[in-house]
Enzyme design. Structure first.
Site, mmCIF file in Angstrom:
data_model
loop_
_atom_site.group_PDB
_atom_site.id
_atom_site.type_symbol
_atom_site.label_atom_id
_atom_site.label_comp_id
_atom_site.label_asym_id
_atom_site.label_seq_id
_atom_site.Cartn_x
_atom_site.Cartn_y
_atom_site.Cartn_z
ATOM 1 C CG ASP A 37 -1.849 1.062 1.355
ATOM 2 O OD1 ASP A 37 -2.788 1.041 0.559
ATOM 3 O OD2 ASP A 37 -1.702 1.949 2.227
ATOM 4 C CD GLU A 54 -2.096 2.354 -3.634
ATOM 5 O OE1 GLU A 54 -3.243 2.669 -3.949
ATOM 6 O OE2 GLU A 54 -1.661 2.491 -2.479
HETATM 7 C C1 GLC Z 1 -4.284 2.839 -0.730
HETATM 8 C C2 GLC Z 1 -5.434 1.857 -0.643
HETATM 9 C C3 GLC Z 1 -6.649 2.599 -0.185
HETATM 10 C C4 GLC Z 1 -6.369 3.180 1.187
HETATM 11 C C5 GLC Z 1 -5.123 4.057 1.167
HETATM 12 C C6 GLC Z 1 -4.644 4.374 2.553
HETATM 13 O O1 GLC Z 1 -4.482 3.768 -1.727
HETATM 14 O O2 GLC Z 1 -5.612 1.199 -1.871
HETATM 15 O O3 GLC Z 1 -7.791 1.788 -0.185
HETATM 16 O O4 GLC Z 1 -7.474 3.948 1.601
HETATM 17 O O5 GLC Z 1 -4.053 3.441 0.510
HETATM 18 O O6 GLC Z 1 -4.080 3.239 3.150
#
Ligand code: GLC
Ligand code: CA
Length: 529
Positions: A207, A246
């Site tokens: 994340d 991500e």
């Molecule tokens: C990422 C996740 C999202 C979350 C954010 C904070 O973007 O995919 O769902 O709210 O991080 O952790």
């Protein structure tokens, strides 16, 4: 590079919405175990499970209270260990979601960190030296703790930022990335990773992977250094474990040690122009929308340089959607979805299918839940069959985690399994082809054979296969002989003339004449060269 990634097709499971086995209206780990045969039948051989750890659920679990404990609403750690084993028995690898940038404000580390007395967690988070000393350029909270300081947030108010230090320091409360306290944060994350890897997990989706070191340089080199260090641990002790970021910047992510990086839906990027161009004023010009009159160069100009620069380092991951993105069914119909998925499943890299997208589940316009806001409509329960609550749960409808699609024609797995022309069966056919032909897999070569500005079709080569796509509602044809772009085709086919017998798989209709490939509206084909 873990070998299994080459042929991986991932399925993303939002645990609270997949399958409820104890009738409390919330999906659970046992529900995922129950549906592993379904995952396998789909041709998916890897899972990414969104955070399933103990949490107050102010951001649906991305606010982790205990990294090493399964949230009771999903089951127990033993259930998750069993899931790893059952998945492995079926040849399915399992990635958990690692949230390294922040914890919940209820995490034990933070409860200690906010105490006035100095302790071993005081520097685990980013704090200023006084409650009246704010943080320029970053969100922060003051006045909430006994400790005389403000703390930085990484996302929502409930998510204080963990401390990996600052590269460019301007304040005396900012620690250097190599400060022993920041190294301790990194080591704590490695300890969590080891914990799950030792119990059988196969790696992590990470994340906000780019969010660790603050005031980093434009290449995010200090954050990259943290990941390189973590990758060293994996290469040494867990060489088959995978790390997927991500980050949506493959140049940075893949050179920092990630095996794959998501191509996320960022307004105007290449992925966005394929199926998600609907926010653009003047209409939806998505390339894969039948009446979008799209331009493949909006995709290629973004994607090709990224692909060329990173293909020796790792993979770019195409997604049908994810838990943060409106479902593609919001703007695409079933035929458009078939062609869109056909493209994602025949491009290089490691593809991800978000649960329910394989049957074209709708995006629902519903009130927010657990910090979802506009994302909530993408997180509704999986629609399995025609029974109560579409087979998701036998609880009362009004106690379900989120409501189900109320439409009479709400898609279900059961109905689509019976329909040979369904989206679900098309997805199965495509994943089967990907497993059958190494040329279609993550590492297979990729070369554009025919792309013309504002024209259709789009044709690319994957090794000894050619993929032709006409997503538009008009016929499209290309000359195979009198065409600069196809100069090499004679070479790659050893001068064999292409004809209809070379078509390995198709959606819609197309055929070869002596000189042309002629594609009917909304058609797609994989062709053997
Ligand atoms: C990422 C996740 C999202 C979350 C954010 C904070 O973007 O995919 O769902 O709210 O991080 O952790
Ligand atoms: Ca349950």
């Amino acid at each position: 590079m873990p070998n299994w990634l080459k042929d991986a097709v991932f399925y993303e499971i939002y645990p609270q919405s997949f399958k409820d086995t104890n009738n409390d209206g919330i999906g659970d780990i046992n529900g995922i175990i129950e549906k592993l045969d379904y995952v396998k039948s789909l041709g998916c051989n890897a899972l990414w499970i969104n955070p399933c750890y103990d949490s107050p659920f102010k951001d649906a679990g991305y606010d982790v209270r205990d990294y090493k404990k399964v949230a009771p609403r999903y089951g127990t750690n033993e259930d998750l260990y069993r899931l790893f084993g059952e998945a492995h028995n079926r040849g399915i690898h399992v990635l958990l979601d690692l949230v390294p940038g922040h914890t919940s404000e209820e995490h034990q580390w933070f409860l200690e960190s906010k105490k006035a007395e100095k302790n071993q967690y005081s520097d685990r988070y980013v704090w200023t030296h006084a409650a009246f000393q704010g943080i320029g350029g970053h969100p922060y909270i003051g006045g909430e703790a006994d400790r005389d300081g403000c703390y930085m947030l990484n996302f929502f108010k409930c998510q204080p930022a963990l401390n990996y230090g600052f590269l460019n320091r301007t304040e005396d409360w900012q620690l250097a990335p190599d400060d022993p306290e920041c190294i301790k944060t990194r080591e704590a994350m490695k300890d969590i990773m080891r914990f799950w890897l030792d119990h059988g997990c196969d790696g992590f989706r990470v994340d906000m992977a780019d969010s660790l070191v603050k005031e980093d340089d434009e290449n995010k080199s200090a954050t990259g250094a943290v990941w390189k260090n973590i990758r060293e641990m994996l290469d040494k002790d867990y060489p088959e474990a995978a790390l997927v970021s991500e980050w949506s910047n493959p140049r940075q992510a893949l050179k920092s040690g990630f095996h794959a990086d998501f191509y996320l839906d960022h307004h105007g990027n290449g992925y966005n122009t394929l199926i998600r161009d609907n926010e653009t004023p003047g209409g939806d010009h998505s390339f894969l929308k039948k009446d979008g009159n799209g331009d493949i160069f909006r995709f290629l100009d973004d994607y090709l340089p990224k692909y060329d620069e990173t293909k020796d380092y790792g993979y770019i991951s195409f997604i049908t959607c994810n838990h943060d993105t409106p479902r593609p069914r919001r703007t695409l119909d079933y035929e458009e979805l078939k062609i869109a998925y056909a493209m994602f499943l025949t491009l290089p890299g490691v593809p991800f299918i978000y649960y329910g997208d394989e049957i074209g589940m709708r995006y629902l316009d519903i009130p927010t839940k657990e910090g979802g806001y506009g994302r909530t409509g993408t997180r509704t329960p999986m629609q399995w069959d025609g029974s109560k609550n579409h087979g998701f749960s036998t609880a009362c409808a009004d106690t379900l985690y989120l409501p189900l699609d109320p439409s009479e024609d709400a898609p279900t797995v059961e109905a689509q399994e019976k329909d040979p022309s369904s989206l679900l069966n098309e997805v199965k056919a495509l994943t089967a082809l990907r497993h059958k032909y190494p040329d279609l897999q993550a590492d297979g070569s990729f070369e554009v054979l025919y792309a013309e500005k504002e024209k259709f079709p789009f044709i690319y080569r994957r090794g000894k296969l050619m993929v032709a796509i006409n997503p538009s509602d008009k016929k499209a044809s290309v000359s195979l002989i009198d065409n600069d772009h196809f100069e090499d085709l004679a070479k790659v086919t050893d001068n064999t003339k292409l004809d209809d017998s070379h078509i390995v798989h198709s959606i819609g209709k197309l055929h070869f004449t002596d000189t042309h490939i002629e594609m009917e509206p909304q058609s797609f084909a994989i062709i053997a060269l």
